[in-house]
Scaffold this motif. Sequence first.
Motif, PDB file in Angstrom:
ATOM      1  N   PRO A  20     -41.162 -30.910 -27.084  1.00  0.00           N
ATOM      2  CA  PRO A  20     -41.231 -29.937 -28.180  1.00  0.00           C
ATOM      3  C   PRO A  20     -42.722 -30.007 -28.757  1.00  0.00           C
ATOM      4  O   PRO A  20     -43.361 -30.818 -28.909  1.00  0.00           O
ATOM      5  N   LEU A  21     -43.012 -28.802 -29.333  1.00  0.00           N
ATOM      6  CA  LEU A  21     -44.291 -28.414 -29.909  1.00  0.00           C
ATOM      7  C   LEU A  21     -44.040 -28.545 -31.499  1.00  0.00           C
ATOM      8  O   LEU A  21     -45.060 -28.754 -32.102  1.00  0.00           O
ATOM      9  N   MET A  22     -42.852 -28.574 -31.965  1.00  0.00           N
ATOM     10  CA  MET A  22     -42.800 -28.660 -33.153  1.00  0.00           C
ATOM     11  C   MET A  22     -40.980 -29.073 -33.410  1.00  0.00           C
ATOM     12  O   MET A  22     -40.136 -28.793 -32.540  1.00  0.00           O
ATOM     13  N   ALA A  96     -44.935 -26.397 -37.720  1.00  0.00           N
ATOM     14  CA  ALA A  96     -46.005 -27.075 -37.391  1.00  0.00           C
ATOM     15  C   ALA A  96     -46.971 -27.489 -38.137  1.00  0.00           C
ATOM     16  O   ALA A  96     -48.045 -28.262 -38.069  1.00  0.00           O
ATOM     17  N   TYR A  97     -46.726 -27.084 -39.459  1.00  0.00           N
ATOM     18  CA  TYR A  97     -47.780 -27.044 -40.493  1.00  0.00           C
ATOM     19  C   TYR A  97     -47.274 -28.118 -41.647  1.00  0.00           C
ATOM     20  O   TYR A  97     -46.210 -27.794 -42.162  1.00  0.00           O
ATOM     21  N   PRO A  98     -48.181 -28.969 -42.010  1.00  0.00           N
ATOM     22  CA  PRO A  98     -47.665 -30.020 -42.936  1.00  0.00           C
ATOM     23  C   PRO A  98     -47.611 -29.211 -44.435  1.00  0.00           C
ATOM     24  O   PRO A  98     -48.385 -28.322 -44.488  1.00  0.00           O
ATOM     25  N   PRO A  99     -46.530 -29.350 -45.110  1.00  0.00           N
ATOM     26  CA  PRO A  99     -46.602 -28.729 -46.521  1.00  0.00           C
ATOM     27  C   PRO A  99     -47.748 -28.997 -47.437  1.00  0.00           C
ATOM     28  O   PRO A  99     -48.279 -29.972 -47.427  1.00  0.00           O
ATOM     29  N   SER A 100     -47.921 -28.017 -47.990  1.00  0.00           N
ATOM     30  CA  SER A 100     -48.976 -27.984 -49.184  1.00  0.00           C
ATOM     31  C   SER A 100     -48.630 -28.311 -50.585  1.00  0.00           C
ATOM     32  O   SER A 100     -47.193 -28.060 -50.828  1.00  0.00           O
ATOM     33  N   GLU A 101     -49.358 -28.826 -51.388  1.00  0.00           N
ATOM     34  CA  GLU A 101     -48.838 -29.125 -52.751  1.00  0.00           C
ATOM     35  C   GLU A 101     -48.555 -27.779 -53.475  1.00  0.00           C
ATOM     36  O   GLU A 101     -47.742 -27.617 -54.334  1.00  0.00           O
ATOM     37  N   VAL A 237     -52.560 -26.862 -29.251  1.00  0.00           N
ATOM     38  CA  VAL A 237     -52.229 -28.151 -28.795  1.00  0.00           C
ATOM     39  C   VAL A 237     -53.401 -28.857 -28.022  1.00  0.00           C
ATOM     40  O   VAL A 237     -53.162 -28.368 -26.569  1.00  0.00           O
ATOM     41  N   MET A 238     -54.155 -29.974 -28.380  1.00  0.00           N
ATOM     42  CA  MET A 238     -54.977 -30.420 -27.620  1.00  0.00           C
ATOM     43  C   MET A 238     -54.439 -31.519 -26.785  1.00  0.00           C
ATOM     44  O   MET A 238     -53.448 -32.004 -26.994  1.00  0.00           O
ATOM     45  N   LYS A 239     -54.788 -31.819 -25.437  1.00  0.00           N
ATOM     46  CA  LYS A 239     -54.520 -32.711 -24.574  1.00  0.00           C
ATOM     47  C   LYS A 239     -54.985 -34.131 -24.876  1.00  0.00           C
ATOM     48  O   LYS A 239     -54.238 -34.928 -24.309  1.00  0.00           O
TER      49      LYS A 239
END
Length: 277
Positions: A20-22, A96-101, A237-239
């Motif tokens: 999975p990518l997310m 896929a993105y971390p939550p922002s404040e 997505v980097m290897k």
Amino acid sequence: SGGPATEEEEQHRILVNVSPLMYGHGLLIPWGASCLPQRLSSRAIALALHVLTTRNDCGTSARDDDAGWFRLGFNSLGAFSSVNHLHLHLLFPHEAYPPSEEEEERRFGFPVERAGRRWRREIGDGAVWIDLLEWMVPCVSLQMVGRCNDNDVTSEDFLQKTVARFIQTLEEREIPHNVLFIPERKRQRRDRKGRERDDDGGVSSRIIIIPRQPQHHFDSEAAGFNAALGEICGMVVMKSSRRFEECDEEDIVDWMTRFVALEEEVVLELVEALAVS
């Protein structure tokens, strides 16, 4: 066998992606028992649009808006599809993105969804917009925005048939492609005469189609990443951690424009042919 399809052959499966990518990344396998090849037929496009609009509109989202809705993605053969059996990716890009404040700063959807447009064509008397997007890889957005004039054809059917014609043209010309199916909340719109269109407040569809160079033109080991749907749409997505640290946006855009993007003239030709067909 040539006879009527069995109940099993008409079933669609949803599988957990082993890589999975997310969070939530799964696979939709249409008519799994039929062992269909990896190509988007008109029937598969209709199914994707149906799943996209009905499942995103039945309370599956954690929010009242469309922030948490899933997308469907497709990689054709020659466009980094991993296997030759019909499957689409169930994608939750907000995961896929971390939550922002700050809630309003959170990013939802893929970056390509917010790309500006170079130009627009309207077909079906404005029922569908065809946009050429301002993006590192020339890509085409098709969106249902109004009612079709043909009383025998719904706007959803018109969009599905338009997408199917475009995909068929790409297949006939042996042009690999990636496809992103995006749900959008229907909003009140006006036609070109200023009349309000009667939308029901449900879910509409937008499809981004990316005609591209064959994948063998792209050296993923040297680049440090693949050039499948997610990467082209802006989620790279980097290897390796080393490549992640040394790579920047300019580097990624350079790889994409040189080894993935079709010449814009070719894409324009394809879109113009679709607009007049």
